[in-house]
Design an enzyme around this catalytic site. Structure first.
Site, short mmCIF file in Angstrom:
data_model
loop_
_atom_site.label_atom_id
_atom_site.label_comp_id
_atom_site.label_asym_id
_atom_site.label_seq_id
_atom_site.Cartn_x
_atom_site.Cartn_y
_atom_site.Cartn_z
N ASP A 51 -3.82 -1.65 -0.74
CA ASP A 51 -3.13 -0.97 0.10
C ASP A 51 -3.14 0.44 -0.15
OD1 ASP A 51 -2.49 -3.39 1.19
OD2 ASP A 51 -0.18 -3.31 0.67
N GLN A 52 -3.01 1.38 0.81
CA GLN A 52 -3.34 2.82 0.62
C GLN A 52 -2.24 3.27 -0.34
OE1 GLN A 52 -3.18 4.98 4.33
NE2 GLN A 52 -3.51 7.25 3.38
#
Length: 235
Positions: A51-52
């Site tokens: 995930d970012q």
């Protein structure tokens, strides 16, 4: 983007929190780990993502055949991943009824489904894909707990959704934590700290570690620090 490890078949990298793993939609979302790596290694290909807002270890293949073999390792669950997270509250108390194994690991089982009306948010739903995560507590205070996490399956946002589903969202989580929990940290407190797998060509055991000096002390764990030691094979 300098790899922590490289050979002719693969790259092991460390993604910082806030950087996309792959390009997003729109010109403002083209800067990402894969693009930075491919500027130096044009043959590098994505195998999995973080995930970012998650930091930590990420694997890329060098060439189509390496990508195929590494993807197969993920599909057959031969890639071991372990994360570090800080969550709100005391899951050891609220989950006391969940049996732990001899090493203190407990499981969360909950099918995960994309909520189309609120995407990219995912939810626990009977129509979702079967999902399992393992967790154990390392340190706890009245307000927060430092956890080790192992995703058995690999669904999008799995660890974040599972911890939120049992009432213990991660500090700094902009998607799954209420405002007061989100505000306890300037970033999502989730870090991919261990990665182990058989080499896709030689089958030699490969293991890497990226330690993070986090604690369960509020207001939440001080901002993340750099690795306390250079990346090294896991014991």
């Amino acid at each position: 983007m300098t790899p922590l490890f490289e050979d002719e078949h693969l790259l092991v990298l460390e993604k910082p929190s806030g950087l996309l793993s792959v390009p997003g939609r729109g010109p403002d979302k083209q800067d990402c780990l894969s693009a930075r790596v491919q500027a130096r290694y044009p043959e590098a290909l994505v195998v999995h993502r973080l995930d970012q807002d998650t930091s930590g270890l990420l694997l890329m293949a060098r060439g189509i055949e390496a990508q195929r073999r590494l993807s197969r390792l993920f599909e057959t669950r031969q890639v071991h991943k372990r994360y570090l997270a800080v969550v709100s509250g005391q899951p050891l108390q609220t989950q006391a009824q969940v049996q732990a194994d001899a090493q203190g690991w407990r499981c969360i089982d909950g099918p995960i489904l994309l909520d189309w009306e609120r995407r990219p948010i995912h939810i626990i739903h009977p129509d979702g894909k079967p999902s399992r995560s393992r967790w154990r507590a390392l340190q706890s205070t009245e307000a927060a707990t430092l956890l080790e996490l192992e995703p058995v399956t690999g669904r999008t946002h799995q660890l974040r959704v599972h911890l939120q589903s049992i009432g213990h969202p991660m500090l700094g989580d902009s998607l799954y934590a209420p405002a007061e929990i989100r505000a306890l940290s300037p970033r999502l407190m989730l870090h991919a700290q261990e990665l182990a797998f058989p080499h896709p060509f030689t089958e030699a055991p490969m293991a890497f570690s990226s330690p993070m000096a986090w604690t369960a002390s509020p207001p939440g764990c001080a901002p993340p620090q750099s690795r306390t030691a250079p990346p090294s094979p896991c014991p």
